[in-house]
Structures are given as C-alpha cells and as structure tokens.
Scaffold this motif. Structure first.
Motif, mmCIF file in Angstrom:
data_model
loop_
_atom_site.group_PDB
_atom_site.id
_atom_site.type_symbol
_atom_site.label_atom_id
_atom_site.label_comp_id
_atom_site.label_asym_id
_atom_site.label_seq_id
_atom_site.Cartn_x
_atom_site.Cartn_y
_atom_site.Cartn_z
ATOM 1 N N LEU A 12 13.256 -56.959 -102.225
ATOM 2 C CA LEU A 12 14.448 -58.250 -101.117
ATOM 3 C C LEU A 12 14.344 -59.492 -101.695
ATOM 4 O O LEU A 12 14.977 -60.344 -102.187
ATOM 5 C CB LEU A 12 13.990 -57.832 -99.397
ATOM 6 C CG LEU A 12 14.558 -56.660 -99.016
ATOM 7 C CD1 LEU A 12 13.717 -56.686 -97.258
ATOM 8 C CD2 LEU A 12 15.981 -56.289 -98.883
ATOM 9 N N PRO A 13 13.033 -59.393 -102.179
ATOM 10 C CA PRO A 13 13.063 -61.314 -102.962
ATOM 11 C C PRO A 13 13.796 -61.122 -104.353
ATOM 12 O O PRO A 13 14.681 -61.848 -104.579
ATOM 13 C CB PRO A 13 11.891 -60.932 -103.301
ATOM 14 C CG PRO A 13 10.797 -60.852 -102.215
ATOM 15 C CD PRO A 13 12.058 -59.584 -102.429
ATOM 16 N N ALA A 16 17.256 -62.247 -103.008
ATOM 17 C CA ALA A 16 17.619 -63.249 -102.954
ATOM 18 C C ALA A 16 17.599 -64.194 -103.810
ATOM 19 O O ALA A 16 18.595 -65.478 -103.831
ATOM 20 C CB ALA A 16 16.488 -63.528 -102.089
ATOM 21 N N ARG A 19 20.957 -63.736 -105.653
ATOM 22 C CA ARG A 19 22.273 -64.358 -104.878
ATOM 23 C C ARG A 19 22.074 -66.093 -104.683
ATOM 24 O O ARG A 19 23.452 -66.981 -104.451
ATOM 25 C CB ARG A 19 22.364 -63.557 -103.545
ATOM 26 C CG ARG A 19 22.178 -62.388 -103.399
ATOM 27 C CD ARG A 19 22.594 -62.436 -101.276
ATOM 28 N NE ARG A 19 23.108 -61.265 -100.678
ATOM 29 C CZ ARG A 19 23.106 -60.429 -99.732
ATOM 30 N NH1 ARG A 19 23.030 -61.477 -98.601
ATOM 31 N NH2 ARG A 19 23.314 -59.212 -99.432
ATOM 32 N N ALA A 20 21.248 -66.935 -105.389
ATOM 33 C CA ALA A 20 21.160 -68.387 -105.166
ATOM 34 C C ALA A 20 21.547 -68.623 -106.325
ATOM 35 O O ALA A 20 20.925 -69.353 -106.072
ATOM 36 C CB ALA A 20 19.689 -68.595 -104.665
ATOM 37 N N CYS A 28 17.068 -59.715 -112.171
ATOM 38 C CA CYS A 28 15.864 -60.188 -111.209
ATOM 39 C C CYS A 28 15.152 -58.686 -110.289
ATOM 40 O O CYS A 28 13.966 -59.218 -110.390
ATOM 41 C CB CYS A 28 16.673 -60.790 -110.281
ATOM 42 S SG CYS A 28 18.001 -62.222 -110.805
ATOM 43 N N ARG A 154 12.167 -65.508 -102.921
ATOM 44 C CA ARG A 154 12.063 -64.734 -101.289
ATOM 45 C C ARG A 154 13.389 -64.149 -100.958
ATOM 46 O O ARG A 154 13.855 -64.399 -100.897
ATOM 47 C CB ARG A 154 11.808 -66.906 -101.203
ATOM 48 C CG ARG A 154 10.476 -67.685 -101.292
ATOM 49 C CD ARG A 154 10.309 -68.830 -100.399
ATOM 50 N NE ARG A 154 9.661 -69.952 -100.705
ATOM 51 C CZ ARG A 154 9.097 -71.165 -101.003
ATOM 52 N NH1 ARG A 154 10.833 -71.950 -99.485
ATOM 53 N NH2 ARG A 154 8.610 -71.917 -101.103
ATOM 54 N N SER A 155 13.126 -63.581 -99.199
ATOM 55 C CA SER A 155 13.149 -62.921 -99.083
ATOM 56 C C SER A 155 14.464 -63.053 -97.884
ATOM 57 O O SER A 155 15.279 -63.082 -97.433
ATOM 58 C CB SER A 155 13.260 -61.641 -98.873
ATOM 59 O OG SER A 155 11.654 -61.406 -97.814
ATOM 60 N N GLY A 157 16.458 -64.922 -95.324
ATOM 61 C CA GLY A 157 17.819 -65.831 -95.187
ATOM 62 C C GLY A 157 18.717 -64.399 -95.819
ATOM 63 O O GLY A 157 19.878 -64.631 -95.808
ATOM 64 N N LEU A 158 18.222 -63.040 -96.454
ATOM 65 C CA LEU A 158 19.197 -62.955 -97.266
ATOM 66 C C LEU A 158 20.073 -62.119 -96.782
ATOM 67 O O LEU A 158 21.009 -62.039 -97.087
ATOM 68 C CB LEU A 158 18.087 -60.977 -98.032
ATOM 69 C CG LEU A 158 18.572 -60.957 -99.368
ATOM 70 C CD1 LEU A 158 19.281 -61.387 -100.309
ATOM 71 C CD2 LEU A 158 18.008 -59.776 -99.299
ATOM 72 N N LEU A 161 22.055 -56.012 -96.962
ATOM 73 C CA LEU A 161 22.512 -55.613 -97.238
ATOM 74 C C LEU A 161 23.739 -55.634 -97.625
ATOM 75 O O LEU A 161 24.396 -54.588 -96.997
ATOM 76 C CB LEU A 161 21.229 -55.242 -98.203
ATOM 77 C CG LEU A 161 20.100 -55.268 -97.920
ATOM 78 C CD1 LEU A 161 18.959 -54.125 -98.410
ATOM 79 C CD2 LEU A 161 19.699 -57.052 -98.846
ATOM 80 N N GLU A 165 23.264 -52.864 -102.728
ATOM 81 C CA GLU A 165 22.007 -53.262 -103.048
ATOM 82 C C GLU A 165 21.413 -52.036 -101.884
ATOM 83 O O GLU A 165 20.444 -51.822 -102.211
ATOM 84 C CB GLU A 165 22.579 -54.216 -101.627
ATOM 85 C CG GLU A 165 22.271 -55.655 -102.329
ATOM 86 C CD GLU A 165 22.488 -57.369 -102.062
ATOM 87 O OE1 GLU A 165 22.836 -58.455 -102.863
ATOM 88 O OE2 GLU A 165 22.817 -56.799 -100.732
#
Length: 289
Positions: A12-13, A16, A19-20, A28, A154-155, A157-158, A161, A165
């Motif tokens: 999950l992190p 994230a 995505r960021a 990642c 950090r996850s 606000g993800l 999915l 994912e």
C-alpha cells in the motif's frame, strides 16, 4: 515466508509512492532506493519482505545506469533505453544487501552509456551496462530514488485500488508459495506458453513513466521465455536486450524464442518480442544448466 498481512502492509505505501511520484509501480514495490551519490548506487530498502528475482535485478540495473547519467545531465532528463546488458554469476543471496554501483558514464552525439557492478552482500554478483538515447529536449518527473532524500512511504489517502493493484496484492501473497519474488510472480502469472512461444499480457503495474512496459519487465519476460524447455533447471548468466520501439501495455506481447546453439550445459537463445505484428525488442540470452 511472509505473514499474511506483510504483502499488503508493504504494498500500500509502495503504491502510494508510485501514484505520488509517477515512478514505475514494480520498482516501488521492489523497494528501490538511493544508496550513494559517489559513485551513484541504488539498492533496496529494508525491511522489504519479498525475495529478489530477475525482474528486480533488471530494474535495479536499468534505473541505476540511467540514474548515473541523469546525475550528470539533470534529474528530469528523459533517457529512453536503447540496450540493457546483464552478466550474472548467480542470484542475490537471501538476506544479503543487493546494490548496483555505477562508475564512469559517457555522453556524446545524443547517446549516453553507463556500466556498473552488481553486488550482493560482500560479493560481486555480476556486471551491467546500458546505452540510452539523450534527447535534446523534454522533461519528466524526477524519480524518487535518483536523490538521497526520497518521499516517505505513506499509504494514507490511497483510496480505492485499481483492478491491477488489487491483483498485485493477491499475486504477492501467492509468490511465497512458489518461491518467486513478487515481481517475478507478476510476470509468471501474466504469461501463457502457447505452441513454442509465450504471450505476455501487460497490466498498468508493469509500465514506466511514459506508459510503455518497463524495460526490466521485458528483459525478465524474455529470459523466462528463452530458458531451456527440456525440464532441466537453468539460470540466466548473460543477456542483452535491444529496445527497438516502445511496447504498449494495452496489447499482448508475443515472445518468440529461437535456440541458436547448445552445449552440455549452455544454451544460447534469441527471443523476439512482437506486438501487433511488429518487433518491439530483441534479446540475446545465455543460460547455464
């Protein structure tokens, strides 16, 4: 073996972060991280719970070699990979820190080259090299592992999915049962063998920042397809992939192997990667039984 929550807690992190920053998802997920700027060195962040396989090593080499060039040319410089070579004496040791350390780079006439050493623990595992096109213009977001102070994992606000994912989380859980790394398991489950060829069905998690299938993914898929199919165990010791054109994630990739020569222990193979009838990449591979 990983406990049941471990893949999700790590993934999950990692998702994230992808995505960021726009960084490739599988890189990642592998935990790719900056280790040193002099010489430019990348490795994997602890305590990633997964094994390291060929996808992870190929991505490590590709991004370390490109990162060393971007350190000279600028962190936002796009560098399409023209060719990638891996020469390996073995596989990363369990629990050993695996690094790609890049020495000198060369840039001239719109081309950049780089070469490096792959280390596992206190041992040299092999060497890597690549050639990149150096466009005169263009810009991409800086990769998080190209700098020594990457964003934190950090996850929060993800949100929801995507289907790809969610499938990645499920695949990571199955990887322990097969003994593969998470990323190798992704490639294995996305590949079907048909009448002497293989067909890779790409997903969004396999892409690079340009939306094409990432080079390390294609390299590992070709190595899987080019391995001996006579039931004997073999490992890749050398491979060079030439990237002729971008490979879309929206269509299947057909991998056509052709055995060029065999000895008692060594198999030399060429693998062509085709999409929509056009050759996208070609790999020359050496496996040892």
């Amino acid at each position: 073996m990983c406990s049941e929550p471990a893949p999700r807690n790590w993934l999950l992190p990692a998702l994230a972060l992808a995505r960021a920053t726009g960084a490739p998802v599988l890189a990642c997920v592998a935990g790719l991280r900056h280790v040193s700027s002099e010489p430019f060195t990348l490795g994997f962040a602890p305590p990633a719970p997964q094994r390291l396989g060929l996808v992870e090593v190929a991505m490590l080499a590709d991004f370390a070699l490109g990162g060393a060039l971007r350190r000279r040319l600028g962190g936002t410089r796009p560098l399409p990979t023209l060719s990638l070579t891996l020469d390996l004496t073995g596989s990363p040791g369990a629990g050993a820190r695996t690094l790609a350390e890049v020495g000198e780079v060369a840039v001239a006439d719109g081309v950049g080259t780089a070469a490096g050493v792959i280390r596992s623990g206190n041992h040299v595992l092999g060497h890597c090299g690549a050639a990149f096109a150096v466009p005169s213009s263009g810009s991409q977001a800086e990769l998080p592992w190209d700098r020594p102070d990457p964003p934190e994992l950090r996850s929060g606000g993800l949100g929801e999915l995507t289907a790809a994912e969610r499938a990645l989380v499920t695949t990571a859980r199955r990887a322990d049962e097969t003994g593969r790394s998470w990323c190798d398991q992704v490639i294995s489950e996305a590949t079907a063998d048909e009448h002497g060829t293989s067909v890779l069905m790409p997903t969004e998690v396999m892409t690079n920042r340009a939306g094409a299938v990432q080079g390390g993914v294609l390299f590992a898929a070709a190595a899987r397809c080019g391995a001996p199919r006579d039931g004997t165990r073999a490992r890749l010791v050398s491979g060079t992939m030439r990237f002729l054109a971008g490979t879309s994630a929206a269509q299947p990739v057909v991998l056509e192997p052709a055995v060029e020569h065999t000895t008692r222990r060594t198999v030399f193979t060429q693998v062509r990667l085709l999409q929509d009838g056009h050759v996208r990449a070609v790999a020359g591979l050496v496996h040892r039984r």
